[in-house]
Design a protein around this motif. Sequence first.
Motif, PDB file in Angstrom:
ATOM      1  N   ALA A  31       5.670  -6.396  -6.537  1.00 44.77           N
ATOM      2  CA  ALA A  31       4.428  -5.906  -5.946  1.00 44.77           C
ATOM      3  C   ALA A  31       3.427  -5.665  -7.072  1.00 44.77           C
ATOM      4  CB  ALA A  31       4.669  -4.623  -5.169  1.00 44.77           C
ATOM      5  N   SER A  32       2.177  -6.012  -6.817  1.00 41.75           N
ATOM      6  CA  SER A  32       1.097  -5.829  -7.787  1.00 41.75           C
ATOM      7  C   SER A  32       0.070  -4.866  -7.202  1.00 41.75           C
ATOM      8  CB  SER A  32       0.452  -7.177  -8.116  1.00 41.75           C
ATOM      9  OG  SER A  32       1.398  -8.059  -8.673  1.00 41.75           O
ATOM     10  N   THR A  33      -0.615  -4.122  -8.077  1.00 41.31           N
ATOM     11  CA  THR A  33      -1.567  -3.126  -7.591  1.00 41.31           C
ATOM     12  C   THR A  33      -2.850  -3.137  -8.411  1.00 41.31           C
ATOM     13  OG1 THR A  33      -0.720  -1.373  -9.040  1.00 41.31           O
ATOM     14  CG2 THR A  33       0.275  -1.553  -6.859  1.00 41.31           C
ATOM     15  N   ILE A  34      -3.913  -2.703  -7.746  1.00 39.76           N
ATOM     16  CA  ILE A  34      -5.159  -2.359  -8.420  1.00 39.76           C
ATOM     17  C   ILE A  34      -5.632  -1.052  -7.788  1.00 39.76           C
ATOM     18  CG2 ILE A  34      -6.479  -3.940  -6.957  1.00 39.76           C
ATOM     19  CD1 ILE A  34      -8.473  -4.218  -9.303  1.00 39.76           C
ATOM     20  N   THR A  35      -5.826  -0.033  -8.626  1.00 41.79           N
ATOM     21  CA  THR A  35      -6.176   1.301  -8.170  1.00 41.79           C
ATOM     22  C   THR A  35      -7.496   1.725  -8.810  1.00 41.79           C
ATOM     23  OG1 THR A  35      -3.822   1.856  -8.035  1.00 41.79           O
ATOM     24  CG2 THR A  35      -5.382   3.701  -8.004  1.00 41.79           C
ATOM     25  N   LEU A  36      -8.398   2.264  -7.996  1.00 41.40           N
ATOM     26  CA  LEU A  36      -9.696   2.751  -8.474  1.00 41.40           C
ATOM     27  C   LEU A  36      -9.765   4.245  -8.260  1.00 41.40           C
ATOM     28  CD1 LEU A  36     -12.067   0.114  -6.787  1.00 41.40           C
ATOM     29  CD2 LEU A  36     -10.888  -0.064  -8.989  1.00 41.40           C
TER      30      LEU A  36
END
Length: 164
Positions: free
Chosen positions: A154-159
Amino acid sequence: MALTKIGDAGMPAGAMLQVVQTVKTDTFSSNPSSAWIDITGLSVSITPLSSSSKILVQISIVGGGLNAVNEAKFRLVRDSTVIYAGDAAGNRAVGFAAGLAIDSGSTLTSCGTFLDTPSASSALTYKIQTFSNNTVYINRTSQDADDANRLRGASTITLMEIAG
């Protein structure tokens, strides 16, 4: 007596105002044909509460290139502007990370953290792009055999919006 600076959103400077995240659990594979392309499903939007806010971006990408043949390169883009990549140098690709699977059954995790100052209070979209001279694999190995020794990741991008 110490003074606390209050940001435009009524919070102390440095306070976290909001957090948004995209988690990509499906797989992606593509041959970018020697051009930067978006990784489908690895983007996230935020509307800052204040134009003085900063956006802290955290990235984790599972994947890599094709079995020691090519390197998958990654960069961060806000709307259409590249914001997290190295300096241009001749014909070299510039990004914040790269991954090369050492064999057809392995993956790598490429991570990055970037503090952006967009000076905007309108909707912003952050996305990850990839580049390679061959196939890039995200959340899977290049071989992707159906056995317990092969990862589906699983890959993520968090702001995180931080008061200015």
